[in-house]
Design an enzyme around this catalytic site. Sequence first.
Site, PDB file in Angstrom:
ATOM      1  N   TYR A 151       0.795  -1.194   0.024  1.00  0.00           N
ATOM      2  CA  TYR A 151       0.010   0.087  -0.104  1.00  0.00           C
ATOM      3  C   TYR A 151       0.771   1.188   0.099  1.00  0.00           C
ATOM      4  O   TYR A 151       0.521   2.212  -0.782  1.00  0.00           O
ATOM      5  CB  TYR A 151      -0.753  -0.020   1.116  1.00  0.00           C
ATOM      6  CG  TYR A 151      -1.588   1.251   1.511  1.00  0.00           C
ATOM      7  CD1 TYR A 151      -2.731   1.670   0.551  1.00  0.00           C
ATOM      8  CD2 TYR A 151      -1.396   2.014   2.469  1.00  0.00           C
ATOM      9  CE1 TYR A 151      -3.541   2.946   0.787  1.00  0.00           C
ATOM     10  CE2 TYR A 151      -2.185   3.285   2.696  1.00  0.00           C
ATOM     11  CZ  TYR A 151      -2.918   3.521   2.001  1.00  0.00           C
ATOM     12  OH  TYR A 151      -3.908   4.725   1.876  1.00  0.00           O
TER      13      TYR A 151
ATOM     14  N   GLU B 104     -11.439   5.910   5.884  1.00  0.00           N
ATOM     15  CA  GLU B 104     -10.523   6.866   6.764  1.00  0.00           C
ATOM     16  C   GLU B 104     -11.359   6.787   8.049  1.00  0.00           C
ATOM     17  O   GLU B 104     -11.089   6.966   9.189  1.00  0.00           O
ATOM     18  CB  GLU B 104     -10.321   8.235   6.223  1.00  0.00           C
ATOM     19  CG  GLU B 104      -9.167   8.242   5.450  1.00  0.00           C
ATOM     20  CD  GLU B 104      -7.735   7.669   5.892  1.00  0.00           C
ATOM     21  OE1 GLU B 104      -7.655   7.561   7.247  1.00  0.00           O
ATOM     22  OE2 GLU B 104      -6.900   7.526   5.099  1.00  0.00           O
TER      23      GLU B 104
ATOM     24  N   TRP C 217      -4.925   1.166  10.445  1.00  0.00           N
ATOM     25  CA  TRP C 217      -5.038   1.098   8.925  1.00  0.00           C
ATOM     26  C   TRP C 217      -4.835  -0.287   8.504  1.00  0.00           C
ATOM     27  O   TRP C 217      -5.617  -0.721   7.457  1.00  0.00           O
ATOM     28  CB  TRP C 217      -3.976   2.066   8.333  1.00  0.00           C
ATOM     29  CG  TRP C 217      -4.284   2.260   6.890  1.00  0.00           C
ATOM     30  CD1 TRP C 217      -3.651   2.025   5.886  1.00  0.00           C
ATOM     31  CD2 TRP C 217      -5.466   2.786   6.382  1.00  0.00           C
ATOM     32  NE1 TRP C 217      -3.999   2.323   4.685  1.00  0.00           N
ATOM     33  CE2 TRP C 217      -5.475   2.838   4.917  1.00  0.00           C
ATOM     34  CE3 TRP C 217      -6.803   3.160   6.763  1.00  0.00           C
ATOM     35  CZ2 TRP C 217      -6.411   3.257   4.006  1.00  0.00           C
ATOM     36  CZ3 TRP C 217      -7.776   3.643   5.883  1.00  0.00           C
ATOM     37  CH2 TRP C 217      -7.600   3.572   4.534  1.00  0.00           C
TER      38      TRP C 217
END
Length: 230
Positions: A32, A54, A62
């Site tokens: 990522y 988010e 995350w």
Amino acid sequence: MTDPEISAGAVPGPDGRPRTPWALGNARLLAYYDAEWGEPILDEPGLFERLSLEAFQSGLSWDVILAKRPAFREVFRGFDPDRVAGMGGADVEAALADARIVRNRAKVMAAIGNARAVVKLRDADDPLARPGSLPDHARAALRRAGLPLPAPGLPALIWSHLPRTTPRPETVDEVPATSPEATALAKALKKRGFRFVGPTTSHALMEAIGMVDGHLAGSWRRGCSGLWDE
């Protein structure tokens, strides 16, 4: 975010290239970081997806969101705002019963409500949602990066808050968690009916889509957005 953050500055990865420490948490985070984080996103579905993820990330890591992203995309119709805006009570209950995503009723409802706000914003006579209203410095940055002006609606609204400068952190401790521009973006989104879009979430979004360069100064990905002349 992860154990590699015990190092204050950029650290070398398995290929020897230095990165912001959280990228070395696992292979998923590394991929990522190397291919997505900080790359400019200007299309409406892409921005809606990042804004939604988010918001779901709040209070979680995350990496958890990345692991669940394929399921999120399935449940939330590929983050097509029109399709998500049409989700009803049965869809909400199905989402809350799906263990593959984050089952938080308030966040699921916010994602649907935010999709409706995206659709409404497209046709609104809203100065901040017009590409022509972008400030000169934002136009110059997009031109420098070889990018088009964002489309009317959510893209124009978000990108109208592009900062004039970006932080240049040398260490993890120097990475800001928010900014005046992120606070202004959060306020603008909330005014237009969006939820779970506080200053910290807005700043994380701005980092994720390249509006702010969150890469440490020593990282090989520093400057990947092409927006900053540094």
